[in-house]
Design a protein around this motif. Structure first.
Motif, PDB file in Angstrom:
ATOM      1  N   GLN A 111       0.841  -1.199   0.000  1.00 14.07           N
ATOM      2  CA  GLN A 111       0.000   0.000   0.000  1.00 14.07           C
ATOM      3  C   GLN A 111       0.867   1.237   0.000  1.00 14.07           C
TER       4      GLN A 111
ATOM      5  N   ARG B  34      -4.562   7.519  -0.401  1.00 17.88           N
ATOM      6  CA  ARG B  34      -4.283   6.249   0.233  1.00 17.88           C
ATOM      7  C   ARG B  34      -4.719   5.170  -0.729  1.00 17.88           C
ATOM      8  N   GLY B  35      -3.839   4.204  -1.009  1.00 17.15           N
ATOM      9  CA  GLY B  35      -4.280   3.191  -1.951  1.00 17.15           C
ATOM     10  C   GLY B  35      -3.424   1.947  -1.940  1.00 17.15           C
TER      11      GLY B  35
ATOM     12  N   GLY C  66      -6.977   3.756  -5.182  1.00 22.47           N
ATOM     13  CA  GLY C  66      -7.224   4.264  -3.845  1.00 22.47           C
ATOM     14  C   GLY C  66      -8.114   5.482  -3.824  1.00 22.47           C
TER      15      GLY C  66
ATOM     16  N   GLU D 108     -12.676   7.960  -5.557  1.00 23.25           N
ATOM     17  CA  GLU D 108     -11.983   6.707  -5.848  1.00 23.25           C
ATOM     18  C   GLU D 108     -11.234   6.899  -7.167  1.00 23.25           C
TER      19      GLU D 108
END
Lengths: 138, 181
Positions: B58, B95-96, B115, B125
């Motif tokens: 991540q 964040r992904g 993310g 998204e």
């Protein structure tokens, strides 16, 4: 005759207007070296203020010229820009001072462990408190 | 007693591997570019925090809006005060998950990061394409993508509509180093 006067005054107004607009459009950036710092404090205190209450610290410090005193933890050049890291007593968080292009030339005079005082514009808190456009003041 | 040792050992092992598998940069670069018939606007942020967690595959990015530097002071003022309202929303985040993390080698590899991007208080998204390379124990990721201003509720007054593109090109370049301590 009256008509001519109106035209001339209108033209003068227009020129002044254009001049003011042009000046505003090209308003220069704040020159940190010439400005006085709004606040002066230690690296540890600056970090403490951000870690205890970020919202208040943001309101107090963001976009202001801050003078910060501390011990150099690291001094390096990345992508032609000097970055001085100040110790805060915290293991993870520091004060990250990004130097101006001119000040980067003096990065070799900065030694790890020395006391230093810098001023720059505070842009916020991520893992560290970030200051940009920094100049060395001592 | 033996069990306790095993638990301690496992805990230590997890801590150690976690510590080794994080890569981070505090001086990542993000630039954006708006092209319009009247003027081109560019801004650069060199203080981006980006963390890659190799174990979880991540990444997390935090961006200070006030760290974007413009050529003209007035543009910077308008950007902060009127468009992204950086007093209200001082940070943008992403964040992904790095979808094909295991394919990253010492040659440039195409990866996709899926993310959530948050700007101006609005979360979207997104799937962002990037070129990744793992060299000398560092993970470098770079690429660019477009964002639509209206997606993030950034209002452009009609007076300056022609000066600002509706789609902004965002480029990034992160040189993640192994995280020590």
């Amino acid at each position: 005759m009256k008509f001519k006067k109106i035209i001339i005054s209108a033209l003068i107004l227009l020129i002044i207007g254009l001049f003011v607009a042009y000046k505003m459009y090209n308003k220069p950036h704040v020159n940190v070296a010439d400005e006085k710092a709004t606040v002066s404090l230690s690296a540890a205190k600056l970090l403490q203020d951000f870690s205890t209450d970020e919202a208040t610290a943001n309101a107090d410090y963001l976009e202001k010229i801050i003078q910060v005193k501390g011990i150099v933890a690291e001094a390096k050049v990345e992508n032609n820009k000097g970055i001085v890291t100040l110790e805060t007593g915290d293991d993870f968080a520091t004060i990250l001072c990004h130097l101006t292009v001119e000040e980067t030339k003096n990065i070799n005079t900065i030694k790890v462990g020395q006391n230093i005082s810098l001023k720059g514009i505070c842009t916020g808190f991520l893992m560290d408190v970030v200051l940009v456009k920094c100049v060395i003041t001592n | 007693m033996k069990n306790l040792y095993i638990v301690c050992f496992c805990f230590l092992a997890v801590c150690l591997t976690n510590a080794q598998e994080r890569y981070l940069t505090k001086s990542g670069e993000i630039t954006f570019f708006s092209e319009s018939p009247l003027e081109n606007i560019a801004a650069k942020n060199s203080q981006v925090l980006s963390i890659v967690d190799a174990g979880k595959k991540q990444m997390a990015i935090s961006i200070l809006m006030k760290s974007f530097m413009f050529e003209k002071a007035l543009m910077q003022e308008h950007f902060n005060e009127n468009y992204v309202e950086s007093d209200k929303y001082p940070k943008a985040t992403f964040r992904g998950a790095i979808l094909n993390f295991d394919t990253i080698t010492d040659k440039e590899t195409k990866v996709e990061v899926k993310g959530k991007l948050t700007i101006h208080g609005i979360t979207k998204e997104m799937v962002i394409k990037a070129l990744a390379v793992k060299k000398d124990n560092a993970i470098v990721m770079q690429g660019d993508f477009f964002i639509t201003l209206s997606d993030f509720n950034v209002d452009i007054p009609s007076v300056v509509e022609k000066n600002i593109a509706k789609e902004i090109k965002v480029s990034f370049n992160f040189n993640h180093q192994p995280f020590k301590k």
